[in-house]
Motif scaffolding. Structure first.
Motif, PDB file in Angstrom:
ATOM      1  N   ASN A  95      76.141-100.809  31.224  1.00 24.92           N
ATOM      2  CA  ASN A  95      74.918-100.829  32.016  1.00 24.92           C
ATOM      3  C   ASN A  95      74.984 -99.804  33.154  1.00 24.92           C
ATOM      4  OD1 ASN A  95      72.404-101.588  32.872  1.00 24.92           O
ATOM      5  ND2 ASN A  95      72.958-103.675  33.451  1.00 24.92           N
ATOM      6  N   SER A  96      73.890 -99.656  33.838  1.00 21.94           N
ATOM      7  CA  SER A  96      73.768 -98.720  34.958  1.00 21.94           C
ATOM      8  C   SER A  96      74.883 -98.902  35.988  1.00 21.94           C
ATOM      9  CB  SER A  96      72.406 -98.944  35.634  1.00 21.94           C
ATOM     10  OG  SER A  96      72.319 -98.282  36.864  1.00 21.94           O
ATOM     11  N   GLY A  97      75.492 -97.790  36.419  1.00 21.16           N
ATOM     12  CA  GLY A  97      76.499 -97.818  37.475  1.00 21.16           C
ATOM     13  C   GLY A  97      77.828 -98.437  37.090  1.00 21.16           C
ATOM     14  N   SER A  98      78.089 -98.600  35.795  1.00 21.93           N
ATOM     15  CA  SER A  98      79.326 -99.257  35.364  1.00 21.93           C
ATOM     16  C   SER A  98      80.490 -98.274  35.288  1.00 21.93           C
ATOM     17  CB  SER A  98      79.128 -99.916  33.987  1.00 21.93           C
ATOM     18  OG  SER A  98      78.156-100.927  34.065  1.00 21.93           O
ATOM     19  N   HIS A  99      81.688 -98.821  35.461  1.00 24.34           N
ATOM     20  CA  HIS A  99      82.916 -98.032  35.419  1.00 24.34           C
ATOM     21  C   HIS A  99      83.916 -98.761  34.521  1.00 24.34           C
ATOM     22  CE1 HIS A  99      86.463 -96.038  37.824  1.00 24.34           C
ATOM     23  NE2 HIS A  99      86.446 -95.702  36.550  1.00 24.34           N
ATOM     24  N   LEU A 100      84.239 -98.135  33.391  1.00 19.04           N
ATOM     25  CA  LEU A 100      85.140 -98.736  32.407  1.00 19.04           C
ATOM     26  C   LEU A 100      86.351 -97.849  32.193  1.00 19.04           C
ATOM     27  CD1 LEU A 100      85.458-100.993  30.125  1.00 19.04           C
ATOM     28  CD2 LEU A 100      84.519 -99.265  28.576  1.00 19.04           C
ATOM     29  N   ARG A 101      87.524 -98.477  32.064  1.00 20.86           N
ATOM     30  CA  ARG A 101      88.746 -97.751  31.728  1.00 20.86           C
ATOM     31  C   ARG A 101      89.250 -98.239  30.364  1.00 20.86           C
ATOM     32  NH1 ARG A 101      92.369 -98.146  36.320  1.00 20.86           N
ATOM     33  NH2 ARG A 101      91.180 -96.337  37.036  1.00 20.86           N
TER      34      ARG A 101
END
Length: 279
Positions: A95-101
């Motif tokens: 979704n908007s503004g998400s940060h995944l590693r």
């Protein structure tokens, strides 16, 4: 026999036998040299063996520890959505503004949701599929589930199958389809009912609120804008909002709030917003 030549090696009748014996029996120096060479060979062999055992031990330790040998960060811009397909065929919608590693490990498939919201559609495999966020660990058991991570904690909702939710202080809790809970690094909250439409509304560009406290609504809206949105106090945050809204029209929704709820709206030059209860 001439006494002067009785001990002359050249005339010693045993000399040929002595020389033959020396040819067959190594000298002291030769024996020492051979012993040194043998010792060196054994030491080298022992070193190689130790090195091999050390390599095996390290490999076994790495396998047991399951370290991440590579990672990739994916950050989604405000107002955008993105879908990522993993190597095993699993999919992650962000979704908007998400940060995944995304992490590559020996024994498991692991990801970390540092911020935002993501829907995971997991392909079954021998390696477990684990998502971490804020000290919360979600282990997939062949399913589709949604995670939202922000200042409130980690909201876990299951659409299909089931997951296990845990942290360092609690044993894994089974969460099945149609259920959701909120967890933090300290506690795992109670299980509540939910549905697929509510969990996936954001994928269709919708924001759905069913009597949600304004403090919660503001947290959801924050995922769609950079400047902050704040409620002035607890009384303001207790107001409740219901309805379905367009996630691409967050600014219009904010401007609409004074017509829906008893609040005043103050916008600052930096774009930040403060909502205050009027009665």
């Amino acid at each position: 026999m001439n006494p002067s030549t009785s001990h002359d090696p050249k005339h010693d009748p045993l000399q040929p036998f002595a020389e033959a014996l020396r040819e067959r029996v190594p000298s002291k120096e030769a024996l020492l040299a051979e012993a040194k060479a043998l010792s060196k060979k054994r030491r080298n062999k022992q070193k190689a063996s130790c090195a091999g055992l050390l390599t095996l031990a390290l490999a076994g330790g790495l396998w047991h520890l399951d370290p991440a040998w590579r990672s990739e960060d994916i950050q989604v811009a405000i107002g955008q959505r993105q879908e990522v397909r993993l190597q095993d065929g699993s999919r992650v919608a962000l979704n908007s503004g998400s940060h995944l590693r995304i992490e590559w490990r020996l024994r498991s498939r692991q990801l970390e949701l540092l911020d935002g919201e993501a829907l995971f559609t997991v392909v079954h495999a021998d390696k477990p599929f684990i998502v971490r966020s804020q000290g919360v660990r979600v282990r997939d058991i062949g399913t589709v589930f949604n995670l939202r991570s922000d200042a409130r904690g980690v909201d876990v909702g299951v659409i299909e199958g089931s997951v296990e939710v845990s942290n360092k202080h609690t044993a894994p809790r089974l969460l099945q389809a149609g259920k959701q809970l909120r967890a933090t690094a300290e506690r795992v909250g109670s299980v509540e009912a939910t549905n697929a439409a509510a969990l996936t509304a954001w994928q269709h560009g919708k924001l759905r609120f069913d009597g949600r406290p304004l403090s919660e609504v503001v947290r959801d809206l924050q995922h769609y804008r950079r400047a902050s949105i704040q409620v002035a106090d607890g009384r303001t945050g207790e107001l409740r909002l219901s309805g379905e809204f367009d996630s691409e029209g967050v600014e219009a929704l904010i401007d609409m709030l004074p017509r829906i709820l008893p609040v005043s709206l103050l916008r600052a030059s930096d774009g930040s917003v403060v909502l205050s209860r009027t009665r």
